[in-house]
Motif scaffolding. Sequence first.
Motif, PDB file in Angstrom:
ATOM      1  N   UNK A 122       1.820   6.769  -6.733  1.00  0.00           N
ATOM      2  CA  UNK A 122       0.707   7.593  -7.191  1.00  0.00           C
ATOM      3  C   UNK A 122       1.046   9.080  -7.153  1.00  0.00           C
ATOM      4  N   UNK A 123       1.717   9.510  -6.099  1.00  0.00           N
ATOM      5  CA  UNK A 123       2.007  10.934  -5.939  1.00  0.00           C
ATOM      6  C   UNK A 123       3.454  11.274  -6.265  1.00  0.00           C
TER       7      UNK A 123
ATOM      8  N   UNK B 225       0.835  -1.208   0.000  1.00  0.00           N
ATOM      9  CA  UNK B 225       0.000   0.000   0.000  1.00  0.00           C
ATOM     10  C   UNK B 225       0.866   1.253   0.000  1.00  0.00           C
ATOM     11  N   UNK B 226       1.917   1.254   0.826  1.00  0.00           N
ATOM     12  CA  UNK B 226       2.805   2.420   0.861  1.00  0.00           C
ATOM     13  C   UNK B 226       3.506   2.645  -0.477  1.00  0.00           C
ATOM     14  N   UNK B 227       3.895   1.544  -1.126  1.00  0.00           N
ATOM     15  CA  UNK B 227       4.497   1.683  -2.453  1.00  0.00           C
ATOM     16  C   UNK B 227       3.502   2.265  -3.451  1.00  0.00           C
TER      17      UNK B 227
ATOM     18  N   UNK C 123      -1.491   1.276  -9.154  1.00  0.00           N
ATOM     19  CA  UNK C 123      -2.656   0.386  -9.189  1.00  0.00           C
ATOM     20  C   UNK C 123      -2.248  -1.061  -8.929  1.00  0.00           C
ATOM     21  N   UNK C 124      -1.136  -1.486  -9.487  1.00  0.00           N
ATOM     22  CA  UNK C 124      -0.665  -2.854  -9.249  1.00  0.00           C
ATOM     23  C   UNK C 124      -0.345  -3.085  -7.774  1.00  0.00           C
TER      24      UNK C 124
ATOM     25  N   UNK D 194      -4.346  -6.051  -1.666  1.00  0.00           N
ATOM     26  CA  UNK D 194      -5.578  -6.811  -1.445  1.00  0.00           C
ATOM     27  C   UNK D 194      -5.349  -8.311  -1.580  1.00  0.00           C
ATOM     28  N   UNK D 195      -4.483  -8.720  -2.482  1.00  0.00           N
ATOM     29  CA  UNK D 195      -4.246 -10.147  -2.705  1.00  0.00           C
ATOM     30  C   UNK D 195      -3.445 -10.782  -1.568  1.00  0.00           C
TER      31      UNK D 195
END
Length: 808
Positions: free
Chosen positions: A637-638, A630-632, A650-651, A657-658
């Motif tokens: 993203x920013x 998530x941190x990556x 997005x990946x 989640x996976x």
Amino acid sequence: MLLRILLVSLAVLAVVYLLKASLLQLAGPGASLLGSADDLAQGLTSETHKAVNLTDLEHAQEFFRTGDDDKAVVHLQSCLDDEKARQSQRDACRTALGEFHMVGAGVPRNLTRAKELFEASAESSGDPEAQFNLAILYGSSQQGTDDLHRNEAMAVLHLYAASTGGHTGALMAMGYRHLHGYGVPQACTTAALNYIDVAKRIANVYSSGMPQAVELIRLNLHHKDRKIISSSELNLFVQIATSGDSTVAAAIGKRYLLGIEGFKQDYQKAKYYLRMAANRQHSGALALLGYMHCLGLGTKVDLETSYAYFVTAASQNDPLGHNGLGFIYFKGTNAQARNWRLAFKHFNESAFGGSSDGMFNLASMYLTGTGTEQSFQKAVLYYTQALDRGHTPAAYSLAVMHLNGIGTVRDCDIAVNLLKKVCERGEWVSSKLVSAYEFGEKAPDKAALLFLKLAEAGHEVAQMNAAHLFDSGQSTLLLPDETEGTMPAQESSAEAAGIDARSQGRNLAQRFYELSAEQGSASSELRLGDYAYYGWGMSATFGEGGKASSLRGGDEQEESAPPSTPTMPSAAKEEEDADDFPLPSIYTNDRIMVQAQAVDYEASLARYRKTAEMTVTGEWMQSFVARASFNLGFMHEFGIGISQDMHMAKQHYFRCREVDPSGLHAPVTMALAALAGHVVYQRLPTRELLAERLLQDMRVHILLMHLSAVVVLGALHCVLSSRRRMHTRPARPASSTQVAPQLQPQPQPQLQPQPQPQRVVPQPQSQPASPTAVASAGASAGQSDESGDGPRPTAGENRRISGNLVLD
């Protein structure tokens, strides 16, 4: 005559009952082994504990565990004042008192006083425990005084002194340091020599008994993956077992035997429930009872009884039963002669049934060529299979084979790592883990001290737990003293630098996070990424002091080079050549500058990436790997620390989640929705480009013309409507400043209802109205209507006002 017969019969019955009672008393000890052996053993155990005279040190340790620190200090002082006690015993008490000063248990917390006590014990008799505690203080202290400061050289010195005294933790610590090169030369063979003696003792313990298994608990988990059974669940299982369920009874007995999943190891309770299941011919319970009689766990060693249990279990093709029967044939008993062929056969059956003990014994038969043809390769194969199932003696045997290149390629690193795993399953580690978990949140400083000892020995979970206690502020064990007059200089410097207790705790935790991360801990790697992202902790760099500068005793000193003389042309020439090709400061400068760590997004990104790429080997790792992903995704993203990449973000969000399917997915879903909006926003053109494209599009011009026409027509409509309303409004006379006189109301004529509407008969009024008054009233009414103060009266109303009759 009948009376005599009755009396004789009563006498005979009395004699029979007396004989029966005496026989039962004689048979009591033998029957207790079969019936109430549990109660008898518990009674003997309690009487034995009462008879044992515990020393003051043992009393103090017991009170320390239970939390009664004041009584523990009293016993330690009594031990120190006892002149009849041996010097080694008094030194052990002095070392224990030093630990009390470290944690502030019953005495004020004072690291300087603790150091003095440890040094006194070490100098008096060379107490290994005191040497080990001194190594901990020198290796992790946050104080900067002359008496106590961080010094790796002194830490290594005291560890070496403790290891020569046979201290288990010091031997493990020296092996760990030589394995990774922490403060000592990196030498795999030296590490193996430190580990192998400890590992050999532990392997022998596992081969001759069943030590209690210890579950590893990571304190930074919100939902600790510790399987603890509640009292209500235990009572439910007991009721199910007593109702006749042999499977549940065998499961409870096995957990009491091994001490796992929240069950404290208790051989008597294990034997009770295993017998309950064995009475219903449960194969697993029969085999475990055979183990208990064979190894003497909670009962005497009885190979004949164990052989009977093993035969019954093996007849049901139980793997443990086959392994036990193979052990009986391998050892031989009075009733069964030694038969290595049959032992090999039963070990083989047990191994193919999935028993790790059977695999280990089968590998040992292949290794020595006992009962079969010798094969080192098959020995390595079965040792490896047993190791995959967590068999500790198999890890030791496999380590020895890798260390000497027997049956496999010689690999010192694999051997040392296996020896390290064996050492970490010993009693020295397990006892401290159990005590630390029991202290928990009630006494975090005591737990931190035990975790520190294990962390210095290289235990990865203990390193992470110690770091968590310091990072979260729960423990202030090695932070500067709070006693008066301890560190006035450092307190003032800390206040000047704005360093609070939380930041000092993070500085201390950083060291153990780094040690744990080096051993592959996902949680520690993730936390170090947070440190770099937010700028927490400390960073060490080489100072700019020339190639001869050093740091000694906390004071910076510079060694000046001797002046060049005419007799040394070659030296001057070498210096000039060195100036032409300067070397990096890491080779020319040994001064270490420690400073607060600055925000480093690139280092944080590297830590997060390393965590996210780890293979999940346990359920506890899922949340940490998911957080790193998530941190990556957020940083991609920013564009924080890396070029912006929406696809990679997005990946990483999907990877989050996976990896943790049972975790919280709401933040990930919100992040994906925000990412989609961010992508749409980025696809929009710039203002300049948007204005240029709009001006080039004819449809925009036509739309603007239509909008302009609508606006003009709307304005024209408003103007025309306002003029029309002004022309159609009636004219009003100018308002007069005079107010019409108020008239008295006149009585209206009353009409009487007539039965026949065709004939109207007017009723004469008693007093006709005055024409003057009527005229003035009519004028006033007309004036009022014209002035707009009220509605205009109708013709009928005017006639009524004038006094005429009106037919409605």
